[in-house]
Design an enzyme around this catalytic site. Structure first.
Site, mmCIF file in Angstrom:
data_model
loop_
_atom_site.group_PDB
_atom_site.id
_atom_site.type_symbol
_atom_site.label_atom_id
_atom_site.label_comp_id
_atom_site.label_asym_id
_atom_site.label_seq_id
_atom_site.Cartn_x
_atom_site.Cartn_y
_atom_site.Cartn_z
ATOM 1 N N ARG A 13 0.516 7.677 1.502
ATOM 2 C CA ARG A 13 0.442 7.498 0.041
ATOM 3 C C ARG A 13 -0.839 8.108 -0.515
ATOM 4 O O ARG A 13 -1.931 7.842 -0.014
ATOM 5 C CB ARG A 13 0.481 6.006 -0.289
ATOM 6 C CG ARG A 13 0.415 5.672 -1.781
ATOM 7 C CD ARG A 13 0.312 4.174 -1.983
ATOM 8 N NE ARG A 13 1.505 3.481 -1.516
ATOM 9 C CZ ARG A 13 1.524 2.193 -1.165
ATOM 10 N NH1 ARG A 13 0.421 1.469 -1.194
ATOM 11 N NH2 ARG A 13 2.657 1.641 -0.754
ATOM 12 N N ARG B 198 -6.755 -0.797 -5.015
ATOM 13 C CA ARG B 198 -5.733 0.237 -4.855
ATOM 14 C C ARG B 198 -5.821 1.244 -6.013
ATOM 15 O O ARG B 198 -6.807 1.292 -6.738
ATOM 16 C CB ARG B 198 -4.359 -0.422 -4.816
ATOM 17 C CG ARG B 198 -4.170 -1.445 -3.682
ATOM 18 C CD ARG B 198 -3.969 -0.818 -2.333
ATOM 19 N NE ARG B 198 -3.640 -1.786 -1.303
ATOM 20 C CZ ARG B 198 -2.410 -2.172 -0.970
ATOM 21 N NH1 ARG B 198 -1.363 -1.704 -1.637
ATOM 22 N NH2 ARG B 198 -2.213 -3.030 0.019
ATOM 23 N N LYS C 154 -5.108 -7.010 -1.036
ATOM 24 C CA LYS C 154 -5.139 -5.881 -1.956
ATOM 25 C C LYS C 154 -5.597 -6.321 -3.328
ATOM 26 O O LYS C 154 -5.472 -7.492 -3.715
ATOM 27 C CB LYS C 154 -3.759 -5.234 -2.035
ATOM 28 C CG LYS C 154 -2.641 -6.170 -2.494
ATOM 29 C CD LYS C 154 -1.292 -5.490 -2.349
ATOM 30 C CE LYS C 154 -0.154 -6.459 -2.661
ATOM 31 N NZ LYS C 154 1.166 -5.844 -2.455
ATOM 32 N N LYS D 252 -5.717 -4.869 -7.563
ATOM 33 C CA LYS D 252 -5.116 -3.882 -8.456
ATOM 34 C C LYS D 252 -5.736 -3.941 -9.842
ATOM 35 O O LYS D 252 -5.928 -5.018 -10.401
ATOM 36 C CB LYS D 252 -3.603 -4.108 -8.538
ATOM 37 C CG LYS D 252 -2.899 -3.954 -7.186
ATOM 38 C CD LYS D 252 -1.410 -4.196 -7.265
ATOM 39 C CE LYS D 252 -0.755 -3.977 -5.913
ATOM 40 N NZ LYS D 252 0.705 -4.211 -5.949
ATOM 41 N N CYS E 248 12.342 -0.641 -5.430
ATOM 42 C CA CYS E 248 11.410 -0.330 -4.352
ATOM 43 C C CYS E 248 12.164 0.425 -3.259
ATOM 44 O O CYS E 248 13.390 0.431 -3.244
ATOM 45 C CB CYS E 248 10.795 -1.615 -3.803
ATOM 46 S SG CYS E 248 11.966 -2.640 -2.876
ATOM 47 N N CYS F 214 10.818 0.209 4.941
ATOM 48 C CA CYS F 214 9.840 -0.843 4.688
ATOM 49 C C CYS F 214 10.020 -1.994 5.681
ATOM 50 O O CYS F 214 11.103 -2.571 5.802
ATOM 51 C CB CYS F 214 9.960 -1.375 3.263
ATOM 52 S SG CYS F 214 8.782 -2.708 2.900
ATOM 53 N N CYS G 236 12.688 -7.441 -1.138
ATOM 54 C CA CYS G 236 12.007 -8.649 -0.666
ATOM 55 C C CYS G 236 11.282 -9.253 -1.853
ATOM 56 O O CYS G 236 11.208 -8.634 -2.927
ATOM 57 C CB CYS G 236 11.043 -8.335 0.482
ATOM 58 S SG CYS G 236 9.445 -7.699 -0.037
ATOM 59 N N CYS H 42 7.343 -5.198 -5.500
ATOM 60 C CA CYS H 42 6.732 -3.890 -5.762
ATOM 61 C C CYS H 42 7.295 -3.212 -7.009
ATOM 62 O O CYS H 42 6.603 -2.420 -7.644
ATOM 63 C CB CYS H 42 6.899 -2.994 -4.542
ATOM 64 S SG CYS H 42 5.920 -3.525 -3.126
#
Length: 587
Positions: free
Chosen positions: A88, A157, A224, A226, A445, A451, A490, A494
């Site tokens: 990414r 991120r 993470k 953001k 996603c 994934c 899930c 995302c």
């Protein structure tokens, strides 16, 4: 820069509370600032990394994955898993050059699976990279002056920002601020450059931890982090889903400052009540020149108080929710050394997808193109990847990626509009967003087969579901109405399914929970309407709700607003009543 205080914990782990931290915390601590054994393992001929390095390579911008479609066959054959990697690129504000885009496009063919994927955070993902090709891929990305550093991992991120090209000076300022935040919050360790760019260690690291990572320390963040910057009256980046959201306010059409929102996040875990999606809460107002200092200080509070025992409970939203906004503000003020201004009220008129032709402030034009689920590939009916490459090679536009997984071709002249349209048309690429139908406002996603967290399909099945919904909308005379559908394989969210009109969240194979009732500007979360709906039942479950919306909505009331106003108990009762009447009439 706010420095890490090693005296807070003699083990080098930050505020662990009871216990010694999760396994990942130990891996980070022992990694020598993200180096680990990555270089050594790259030199072997194995197809995958060991467990510790699997965690560390995330900080370098990749996930180790497997092709789960091949799992059973390979297991029967006694073969190892079909390992591959997703790489990414971190692209602040989604802004890159034509040359940088063409590098990503070429790498997708040379080392990947032949497709690009635009993410919901305005980045680019390459899928299907083999371990032996990782160095060449990441090295090439860096030579183009992009980077994969901190695109994943327990750090800040990609910083999001409204992607619309400069309609005025404020747009330009916001884009620059997004880039400054991204650079300011990037890890300082030299491990990334030593492994992927220089190819050798610059020197033996003997510096103190304050000099290596003055803000993050040796264990970085608990999870993470953001950051996103909206634009006045346009919430196209879903600013309330960010750990730190910045909403600009203007004085005499000039950028004066930002209202700071904290504690947003979409992830949750099925069956874990201590986990939940949360919208960010207004914290304060700040002058524009205080952004870096305040955002960094907020990061350090999460660094010191985020949960390092339970990664499912480690996002900053839990610190904000459980300790309270007042406590959080006081802690930020203590570290800053001054009092913060109270936040002004935040509202948005729209969440613009920026598709179609739009004029820029400099009299040039930009064209927003719809990309289904962000996947850029060629198919027998649509040569999307080839067509985009040809247009970008010939006209060299600026490239801006959107939070809805679409692309903007910017800085085009009036004279270029017709030939751009003609060239795109040759490859079957539509430029009129109205032709997309209901799918225009749908997002998914990647989910299966790559994934590792996915428990259900998403990207591969949403197009067929949207075709069913589109047909129902046309039959009901609602084809011109906007409706957003967001799907994930899930509950980690995302594609931000807990916002918008309809959210579909994978529960297990072929089963989804359905969420309803968000607002169009994405400032109100959806709520759980139904559980364990099978894939083939999704459109049929939505159809009677669309019928009710048509029959009982207020003037110009959106689908999400209608569901929220009526209430789910009433919705279920009305749907059941209609079904009973329909069954009676058939008999």
């Amino acid at each position: 820069m706010t420095t890490y205080d090693k005296d807070d914990n003699t083990t080098g782990l930050l505020h662990l509370g009871h216990g010694e931290g999760s396994k990942v915390e130990r891996i980070k601590l022992e990694s020598h600032y993200l180096a680990g054994q990555i270089a050594e393992e790259l030199a072997t001929d194995s197809t995958h990394f060991a467990e510790a390095e699997v965690q560390l390579v995330k900080f370098h911008g990749m996930y180790q994955q497997e092709n789960r479609d091949m799992r059973q066959a390979r297991k029967i054959a006694g073969s190892e898993k079909a390992y591959q990697f997703m790489v990414r690129s971190r692209i602040p504000g989604g802004v890159l050059t034509a040359e940088q885009y063409l590098v990503e496009d070429e790498l997708a063919d040379r080392y990947g699976n032949g497709s690009l994927r635009f993410t919901t955070r305005q980045g680019i993902q390459l899928h299907g990279i083999l371990k032996g090709d990782l160095h060449a891929t990441i090295n090439s990305i860096n030579k183009s002056l992009l980077s994969t550093l901190a695109a994943c991992g327990d750090v800040n991120r990609n910083v999001m920002a409204c992607p619309a090209p400069a309609a005025n000076r404020v747009h330009t300022q916001i884009s620059k601020i997004a880039h400054k935040i991204a650079m300011h919050l990037a890890p300082r360790s030299q491990a990334y450059h030593e492994i992927w760019i220089d190819g050798e260690k610059a020197q033996t690291v003997t510096s103190t931890q304050e000099e290596v990572e003055p803000m993050y320390g040796p264990t970085y963040l608990p999870r993470k982090f953001k950051v996103g910057i909206a634009f006045p009256d346009d919430n196209c980046i879903d600013v309330f889903t960010q750990d730190v959201g910045l909403v600009p306010y203007l004085v005499n059409d000039e950028l004066a400052g930002f209202t700071v929102l904290i504690g947003g996040g979409m992830g949750m875990t099925h069956g874990k009540v201590e986990t939940y999606p949360r919208l960010a809460t207004p914290l304060c107002d700040i002058p524009a020149d205080e952004v870096l200092k305040v955002v960094e200080t907020i990061v350090t509070v999460q660094r010191d108080y985020g949960d390092r025992q339970n990664r499912k409970h480690a996002r900053m939203k839990y610190v904000v929710e459980e300790r309270g906004v007042a406590w959080f503000k006081a802690e930020v003020e203590r570290r800053l050394g001054y009092t913060l201004l109270p936040p002004r009220e935040v509202s948005f008129a729209d969440a613009d997808d920026h598709l179609g032709w739009h004029k820029q402030a400099d009299d040039r034009w930009f064209l927003g193109l719809y990309i289904e689920n962000g996947r850029v590939k060629d198919t027998p009916t649509l040569q999307l990847k080839t067509g985009l490459r040809r247009v970008i090679e010939q006209f060299r536009p600026g490239i801006h990626l959107t939070a809805q997984q679409n692309i903007l071709l910017t800085d085009l002249t009036e004279e270029q509009r017709a030939p751009v349209e003609a060239l795109l048309s040759e490859y079957g690429i539509a430029t009129n967003p109205d032709a997309v139908g209901a799918s225009r406002f749908a997002m998914a996603c990647p989910a299966l087969p790559t994934c590792g967290l996915a428990v259900a399909e998403s990207e591969r099945i949403l197009p067929s579901i949207m075709r069913e919904i589109d047909e129902d909308l046309r039959e009901l005379g609602l084809a011109d109405e906007r409706i957003s559908v967001r799907m994930t394989g899930c509950p980690n969210g995302c594609a931000r399914p807990y916002l918008g009109d309809i959210g579909l969240v994978g529960r297990s194979k072929d089963l989804y929970n359905m969420y309803l009732g968000g607002d169009w500007s994405n400032t109100r979360m959806t709520a759980l309407y139904a559980t364990s709906i099978r894939t083939h039942e999704i459109a049929a479950t939505i159809r009677p709700l669309l019928e009710l919306w048509k029959a009982e909505r207020l003037r110009q009331e959106t689908f999400g607003d209608f569901c929220h106003r009526i209430g789910f108990e009433n919705l279920r009762a009305k749907v059941e009543s209609r079904a009973t009447i329909a069954a009676s009439s058939r008999s």
